[in-house]
Each structure stands twice: as C-alpha cells, then as structure tokens.
Design a protein around this motif. Structure first.
Motif, PDB file in Angstrom:
ATOM      1  N   LYS A  76       0.813  -1.225   0.000  1.00  0.00           N
ATOM      2  CA  LYS A  76       0.000   0.000   0.000  1.00  0.00           C
ATOM      3  C   LYS A  76       0.845   1.272   0.000  1.00  0.00           C
ATOM      4  O   LYS A  76       0.320   2.359  -0.188  1.00  0.00           O
ATOM      5  CB  LYS A  76      -0.964   0.006   1.193  1.00  0.00           C
ATOM      6  N   SER A  77       2.162   1.164   0.188  1.00  0.00           N
ATOM      7  CA  SER A  77       3.028   2.347   0.115  1.00  0.00           C
ATOM      8  C   SER A  77       3.299   2.760  -1.329  1.00  0.00           C
ATOM      9  O   SER A  77       3.798   3.847  -1.583  1.00  0.00           O
ATOM     10  CB  SER A  77       4.357   2.098   0.833  1.00  0.00           C
ATOM     11  N   LEU A  78       2.936   1.879  -2.287  1.00  0.00           N
ATOM     12  CA  LEU A  78       3.195   2.173  -3.696  1.00  0.00           C
ATOM     13  C   LEU A  78       1.966   2.704  -4.405  1.00  0.00           C
ATOM     14  O   LEU A  78       0.861   2.200  -4.239  1.00  0.00           O
ATOM     15  CB  LEU A  78       3.682   0.925  -4.428  1.00  0.00           C
ATOM     16  N   LYS A  79       2.201   3.709  -5.205  1.00  0.00           N
ATOM     17  CA  LYS A  79       1.163   4.265  -6.077  1.00  0.00           C
ATOM     18  C   LYS A  79       1.273   3.626  -7.461  1.00  0.00           C
ATOM     19  O   LYS A  79       0.280   3.322  -8.100  1.00  0.00           O
ATOM     20  CB  LYS A  79       1.386   5.772  -6.157  1.00  0.00           C
ATOM     21  N   VAL A  80       2.533   3.438  -7.925  1.00  0.00           N
ATOM     22  CA  VAL A  80       2.815   2.878  -9.246  1.00  0.00           C
ATOM     23  C   VAL A  80       3.951   1.876  -9.127  1.00  0.00           C
ATOM     24  O   VAL A  80       4.911   2.106  -8.393  1.00  0.00           O
ATOM     25  CB  VAL A  80       3.229   4.002 -10.236  1.00  0.00           C
ATOM     26  N   SER A 107       6.076  14.110   0.030  1.00  0.00           N
ATOM     27  CA  SER A 107       5.561  13.919  -1.327  1.00  0.00           C
ATOM     28  C   SER A 107       5.938  12.539  -1.869  1.00  0.00           C
ATOM     29  O   SER A 107       6.845  11.884  -1.352  1.00  0.00           O
ATOM     30  CB  SER A 107       6.101  15.015  -2.245  1.00  0.00           C
ATOM     31  N   PRO A 108       5.236  12.096  -2.914  1.00  0.00           N
ATOM     32  CA  PRO A 108       5.589  10.814  -3.542  1.00  0.00           C
ATOM     33  C   PRO A 108       7.041  10.832  -4.032  1.00  0.00           C
ATOM     34  O   PRO A 108       7.567  11.875  -4.393  1.00  0.00           O
ATOM     35  CB  PRO A 108       4.623  10.728  -4.734  1.00  0.00           C
ATOM     36  N   ARG A 109       7.661   9.674  -4.016  1.00  0.00           N
ATOM     37  CA  ARG A 109       9.041   9.526  -4.477  1.00  0.00           C
ATOM     38  C   ARG A 109       9.091   8.544  -5.633  1.00  0.00           C
ATOM     39  O   ARG A 109       8.352   7.571  -5.659  1.00  0.00           O
ATOM     40  CB  ARG A 109       9.942   8.995  -3.348  1.00  0.00           C
ATOM     41  N   ASP A 110      10.004   8.804  -6.578  1.00  0.00           N
ATOM     42  CA  ASP A 110      10.232   7.915  -7.717  1.00  0.00           C
ATOM     43  C   ASP A 110      11.483   7.081  -7.483  1.00  0.00           C
ATOM     44  O   ASP A 110      12.495   7.617  -7.003  1.00  0.00           O
ATOM     45  CB  ASP A 110      10.464   8.730  -8.986  1.00  0.00           C
ATOM     46  N   PHE A 111      11.411   5.807  -7.855  1.00  0.00           N
ATOM     47  CA  PHE A 111      12.572   4.909  -7.753  1.00  0.00           C
ATOM     48  C   PHE A 111      12.674   4.076  -9.019  1.00  0.00           C
ATOM     49  O   PHE A 111      11.671   3.692  -9.609  1.00  0.00           O
ATOM     50  CB  PHE A 111      12.445   3.954  -6.558  1.00  0.00           C
ATOM     51  N   ILE A 112      13.894   3.781  -9.405  1.00  0.00           N
ATOM     52  CA  ILE A 112      14.169   2.778 -10.425  1.00  0.00           C
ATOM     53  C   ILE A 112      14.864   1.639  -9.688  1.00  0.00           C
ATOM     54  O   ILE A 112      15.893   1.830  -9.058  1.00  0.00           O
ATOM     55  CB  ILE A 112      15.077   3.328 -11.559  1.00  0.00           C
ATOM     56  N   ASP A 113      14.266   0.444  -9.736  1.00  0.00           N
ATOM     57  CA  ASP A 113      14.765  -0.704  -8.990  1.00  0.00           C
ATOM     58  C   ASP A 113      15.287  -1.768  -9.944  1.00  0.00           C
ATOM     59  O   ASP A 113      14.647  -2.078 -10.966  1.00  0.00           O
ATOM     60  CB  ASP A 113      13.648  -1.330  -8.150  1.00  0.00           C
ATOM     61  N   LEU A 114      16.435  -2.315  -9.607  1.00  0.00           N
ATOM     62  CA  LEU A 114      16.967  -3.479 -10.295  1.00  0.00           C
ATOM     63  C   LEU A 114      16.573  -4.685  -9.464  1.00  0.00           C
ATOM     64  O   LEU A 114      16.982  -4.818  -8.313  1.00  0.00           O
ATOM     65  CB  LEU A 114      18.496  -3.374 -10.412  1.00  0.00           C
TER      66      LEU A 114
END
Length: 117
Positions: A76-80, A107-114
């Motif tokens: 539930k911590s993820l929006k996308v 505010s929402p944060r963006d991440f790129i995950d490997l």
C-alpha cells in the motif's frame, strides 16, 4: 552498464550478509518474525535483517512479491509499480512511485529498482 552482473554481485553481497552470524543485534521479535540490525561497513547506517518462515514455494512467493500486477495489491506504500525492462527471466528493471505520507507533507518519491530473482 552490465545490470545483470550488478544484480548478481548485489545478490551475492546480500547472501554474504545473511550467512554472516556475527554482530547482529535483535531489535524486535514477534511470534513469527525476528528483526536484527548491525552497522554497515559500506555506508553510515545500519543493515536490517528480517527472518521468518513463509510456508510457500520460492517461485510463488517471488511472483507475489515482484510481479507488477501483484505488487500494488499488497504494498500500500506504492502508487505505481511498472516493469520498465526485462533483462532476462531472472532480472528486471522496475519504476516505482510511492504514495504521499503524513497528509501530504512527504511527497511521492520515484525509484528505479533493479530486481533479481
């Protein structure tokens, strides 16, 4: 950049941490999990290890944890949560955006995950 090699190196590093029994301090326990921590040698801060038994196969569990169609149903911590690129059957690159927290003060944060299975 060779993301597959980076993922394999990181997986080995995490496996080494899990097999290292020295220096871990239990910070919380419950009926089903134990959380331990120890100081990191790579960065200023702590490493955390959560241990528990989940009565499910590894394949089914990893699908539940990381497939984009499943991840947002339980996290539930993820929006996308979207897969950006599949490197191979074991390695993917995903884009995540978190929900805002504390009535919008974070505010929402963006991440790129490997992600490596």
């Amino acid at each position: 950049m060779d993301y597959k090699a980076l993922a394999q190196e990181t997986a080995q590093e995490v496996l080494d941490y899990s097999q290292d029994t020295s220096g871990w301090k239990v910070v919380k326990t419950s009926k089903k999990i134990t959380v331990s921590s120890k100081a990191s040698k790579k960065f200023h801060g702590n490493l955390y290890r959560v241990e528990g038994i989940i009565p499910e196969s590894t394949a089914k569990l990893s699908d539940f944890l990381y497939k984009p169609e499943n991840r947002v149903t339980w996290d539930k911590s993820l929006k996308v949560y979207n897969m950006v690129h599949r490197i191979d059957s074991d390695t993917i690159i995903c884009h995540t955006i978190t929900q805002s927290f504390a009535m919008g003060s974070i505010s929402p944060r963006d991440f790129i995950d490997l992600v490596y299975f």
